[in-house]
Write a protein that holds these residues in place. Sequence first.
Motif, PDB file in Angstrom:
ATOM      1  N   GLU A  59       0.835  -1.201   0.000  1.00  0.00           N
ATOM      2  CA  GLU A  59       0.000   0.000   0.000  1.00  0.00           C
ATOM      3  C   GLU A  59       0.874   1.257   0.000  1.00  0.00           C
ATOM      4  O   GLU A  59       0.575   2.236  -0.680  1.00  0.00           O
ATOM      5  CB  GLU A  59      -0.927   0.013   1.223  1.00  0.00           C
ATOM      6  CG  GLU A  59      -1.999  -1.053   1.181  1.00  0.00           C
ATOM      7  CD  GLU A  59      -3.060  -0.767   0.128  1.00  0.00           C
ATOM      8  OE1 GLU A  59      -3.330   0.412  -0.162  1.00  0.00           O
ATOM      9  OE2 GLU A  59      -3.621  -1.732  -0.421  1.00  0.00           O
ATOM     10  N   ALA A  60       1.970   1.222   0.750  1.00  0.00           N
ATOM     11  CA  ALA A  60       2.887   2.367   0.802  1.00  0.00           C
ATOM     12  C   ALA A  60       3.561   2.575  -0.554  1.00  0.00           C
ATOM     13  O   ALA A  60       3.742   3.713  -0.997  1.00  0.00           O
ATOM     14  CB  ALA A  60       3.930   2.164   1.899  1.00  0.00           C
ATOM     15  N   LYS A  61       3.936   1.500  -1.216  1.00  0.00           N
ATOM     16  CA  LYS A  61       4.543   1.614  -2.545  1.00  0.00           C
ATOM     17  C   LYS A  61       3.567   2.249  -3.528  1.00  0.00           C
ATOM     18  O   LYS A  61       3.943   3.112  -4.328  1.00  0.00           O
ATOM     19  CB  LYS A  61       4.982   0.241  -3.060  1.00  0.00           C
ATOM     20  CG  LYS A  61       6.182  -0.335  -2.341  1.00  0.00           C
ATOM     21  CD  LYS A  61       6.502  -1.713  -2.882  1.00  0.00           C
ATOM     22  CE  LYS A  61       7.662  -2.360  -2.171  1.00  0.00           C
ATOM     23  NZ  LYS A  61       7.928  -3.718  -2.695  1.00  0.00           N
ATOM     24  N   ALA A  62       2.307   1.835  -3.470  1.00  0.00           N
ATOM     25  CA  ALA A  62       1.289   2.404  -4.352  1.00  0.00           C
ATOM     26  C   ALA A  62       1.106   3.899  -4.062  1.00  0.00           C
ATOM     27  O   ALA A  62       0.985   4.710  -4.987  1.00  0.00           O
ATOM     28  CB  ALA A  62      -0.031   1.660  -4.183  1.00  0.00           C
ATOM     29  N   LEU A  63       1.121   4.271  -2.782  1.00  0.00           N
ATOM     30  CA  LEU A  63       0.989   5.677  -2.420  1.00  0.00           C
ATOM     31  C   LEU A  63       2.197   6.471  -2.901  1.00  0.00           C
ATOM     32  O   LEU A  63       2.049   7.599  -3.390  1.00  0.00           O
ATOM     33  CB  LEU A  63       0.819   5.825  -0.908  1.00  0.00           C
ATOM     34  CG  LEU A  63       0.682   7.250  -0.383  1.00  0.00           C
ATOM     35  CD1 LEU A  63      -0.512   7.968  -1.018  1.00  0.00           C
ATOM     36  CD2 LEU A  63       0.565   7.243   1.139  1.00  0.00           C
ATOM     37  N   ALA A  64       3.386   5.909  -2.814  1.00  0.00           N
ATOM     38  CA  ALA A  64       4.594   6.593  -3.293  1.00  0.00           C
ATOM     39  C   ALA A  64       4.488   6.888  -4.786  1.00  0.00           C
ATOM     40  O   ALA A  64       4.797   7.994  -5.233  1.00  0.00           O
ATOM     41  CB  ALA A  64       5.833   5.751  -2.997  1.00  0.00           C
ATOM     42  N   HIS A  65       4.023   5.909  -5.551  1.00  0.00           N
ATOM     43  CA  HIS A  65       3.847   6.117  -6.997  1.00  0.00           C
ATOM     44  C   HIS A  65       2.798   7.196  -7.267  1.00  0.00           C
ATOM     45  O   HIS A  65       2.971   8.029  -8.162  1.00  0.00           O
ATOM     46  CB  HIS A  65       3.448   4.815  -7.674  1.00  0.00           C
ATOM     47  CG  HIS A  65       4.572   3.866  -7.864  1.00  0.00           C
ATOM     48  ND1 HIS A  65       5.551   4.021  -8.827  1.00  0.00           N
ATOM     49  CD2 HIS A  65       4.894   2.733  -7.194  1.00  0.00           C
ATOM     50  CE1 HIS A  65       6.404   3.036  -8.747  1.00  0.00           C
ATOM     51  NE2 HIS A  65       6.045   2.239  -7.759  1.00  0.00           N
ATOM     52  N   GLN A  66       1.735   7.198  -6.488  1.00  0.00           N
ATOM     53  CA  GLN A  66       0.682   8.200  -6.664  1.00  0.00           C
ATOM     54  C   GLN A  66       1.212   9.602  -6.361  1.00  0.00           C
ATOM     55  O   GLN A  66       0.975  10.541  -7.130  1.00  0.00           O
ATOM     56  CB  GLN A  66      -0.488   7.879  -5.748  1.00  0.00           C
ATOM     57  CG  GLN A  66      -1.599   8.915  -5.824  1.00  0.00           C
ATOM     58  CD  GLN A  66      -2.702   8.648  -4.819  1.00  0.00           C
ATOM     59  OE1 GLN A  66      -2.812   7.573  -4.245  1.00  0.00           O
ATOM     60  NE2 GLN A  66      -3.549   9.633  -4.601  1.00  0.00           N
ATOM     61  N   ILE A  67       1.932   9.742  -5.255  1.00  0.00           N
ATOM     62  CA  ILE A  67       2.473  11.055  -4.875  1.00  0.00           C
ATOM     63  C   ILE A  67       3.423  11.573  -5.951  1.00  0.00           C
ATOM     64  O   ILE A  67       3.318  12.719  -6.381  1.00  0.00           O
ATOM     65  CB  ILE A  67       3.185  10.962  -3.511  1.00  0.00           C
ATOM     66  CG1 ILE A  67       2.170  10.694  -2.401  1.00  0.00           C
ATOM     67  CG2 ILE A  67       3.983  12.229  -3.232  1.00  0.00           C
ATOM     68  CD1 ILE A  67       2.800  10.289  -1.079  1.00  0.00           C
ATOM     69  N   LEU A  68       4.353  10.738  -6.363  1.00  0.00           N
ATOM     70  CA  LEU A  68       5.312  11.170  -7.386  1.00  0.00           C
ATOM     71  C   LEU A  68       4.622  11.476  -8.707  1.00  0.00           C
ATOM     72  O   LEU A  68       5.017  12.379  -9.428  1.00  0.00           O
ATOM     73  CB  LEU A  68       6.406  10.121  -7.576  1.00  0.00           C
ATOM     74  CG  LEU A  68       7.381   9.975  -6.406  1.00  0.00           C
ATOM     75  CD1 LEU A  68       8.369   8.842  -6.680  1.00  0.00           C
ATOM     76  CD2 LEU A  68       8.121  11.268  -6.139  1.00  0.00           C
ATOM     77  N   GLY A  69       3.580  10.718  -9.034  1.00  0.00           N
ATOM     78  CA  GLY A  69       2.853  10.949 -10.275  1.00  0.00           C
ATOM     79  C   GLY A  69       2.129  12.287 -10.292  1.00  0.00           C
ATOM     80  O   GLY A  69       1.925  12.871 -11.356  1.00  0.00           O
ATOM     81  N   GLU A  70       1.766  12.801  -9.126  1.00  0.00           N
ATOM     82  CA  GLU A  70       1.037  14.056  -9.039  1.00  0.00           C
ATOM     83  C   GLU A  70       1.957  15.270  -8.991  1.00  0.00           C
ATOM     84  O   GLU A  70       1.486  16.398  -9.123  1.00  0.00           O
ATOM     85  CB  GLU A  70       0.129  14.039  -7.814  1.00  0.00           C
ATOM     86  CG  GLU A  70      -1.005  13.045  -7.926  1.00  0.00           C
ATOM     87  CD  GLU A  70      -1.835  12.927  -6.658  1.00  0.00           C
ATOM     88  OE1 GLU A  70      -1.510  13.598  -5.648  1.00  0.00           O
ATOM     89  OE2 GLU A  70      -2.802  12.165  -6.667  1.00  0.00           O
ATOM     90  N   LEU A  71       3.246  15.058  -8.789  1.00  0.00           N
ATOM     91  CA  LEU A  71       4.188  16.177  -8.705  1.00  0.00           C
ATOM     92  C   LEU A  71       4.437  16.785 -10.074  1.00  0.00           C
ATOM     93  O   LEU A  71       4.583  16.079 -11.062  1.00  0.00           O
ATOM     94  CB  LEU A  71       5.535  15.707  -8.139  1.00  0.00           C
ATOM     95  CG  LEU A  71       5.562  15.328  -6.676  1.00  0.00           C
ATOM     96  CD1 LEU A  71       6.926  14.773  -6.318  1.00  0.00           C
ATOM     97  CD2 LEU A  71       5.243  16.525  -5.804  1.00  0.00           C
ATOM     98  N   GLU A  72       4.478  18.096 -10.106  1.00  0.00           N
ATOM     99  CA  GLU A  72       4.837  18.809 -11.330  1.00  0.00           C
ATOM    100  C   GLU A  72       6.226  19.361 -11.146  1.00  0.00           C
ATOM    101  O   GLU A  72       6.519  20.013 -10.146  1.00  0.00           O
ATOM    102  CB  GLU A  72       3.838  19.929 -11.607  1.00  0.00           C
ATOM    103  CG  GLU A  72       2.471  19.411 -11.960  1.00  0.00           C
ATOM    104  CD  GLU A  72       1.527  20.515 -12.357  1.00  0.00           C
ATOM    105  OE1 GLU A  72       1.991  21.591 -12.781  1.00  0.00           O
ATOM    106  OE2 GLU A  72       0.316  20.307 -12.226  1.00  0.00           O
ATOM    107  N   LEU A  73       7.087  19.096 -12.090  1.00  0.00           N
ATOM    108  CA  LEU A  73       8.468  19.570 -11.991  1.00  0.00           C
ATOM    109  C   LEU A  73       8.685  20.842 -12.765  1.00  0.00           C
ATOM    110  O   LEU A  73       8.103  21.162 -13.706  1.00  0.00           O
ATOM    111  CB  LEU A  73       9.429  18.484 -12.474  1.00  0.00           C
ATOM    112  CG  LEU A  73       9.337  17.160 -11.725  1.00  0.00           C
ATOM    113  CD1 LEU A  73      10.267  16.141 -12.324  1.00  0.00           C
ATOM    114  CD2 LEU A  73       9.673  17.361 -10.258  1.00  0.00           C
TER     115      LEU A  73
END
Length: 73
Positions: A59-73
């Motif tokens: 679940e934490a891995k899935a959340l990490a992917h979600q957080i990084l996916g939402e970041l705008e660089l």
Amino acid sequence: MEDVTYTKGIYTATPGVQQLDDGRFQGVVHLSRDDATEAETTAYEVKGTSATVSEALEEAKALAHQILGELEL
């Protein structure tokens, strides 16, 4: 257990697990910026709990992917 990390640009997300007082487990993600002048880390918790460490880590891995996916660089 080896730390798993995911990166996107200057951000690093490290998923992990914390044990709760009731014996269940909760996934947690520590997000840090690689360019920060001071140690700057934000913790995000998975909304639910799990019966096992491995479920909470997934679940934490899935959340990490979600957080990084939402970041705008």
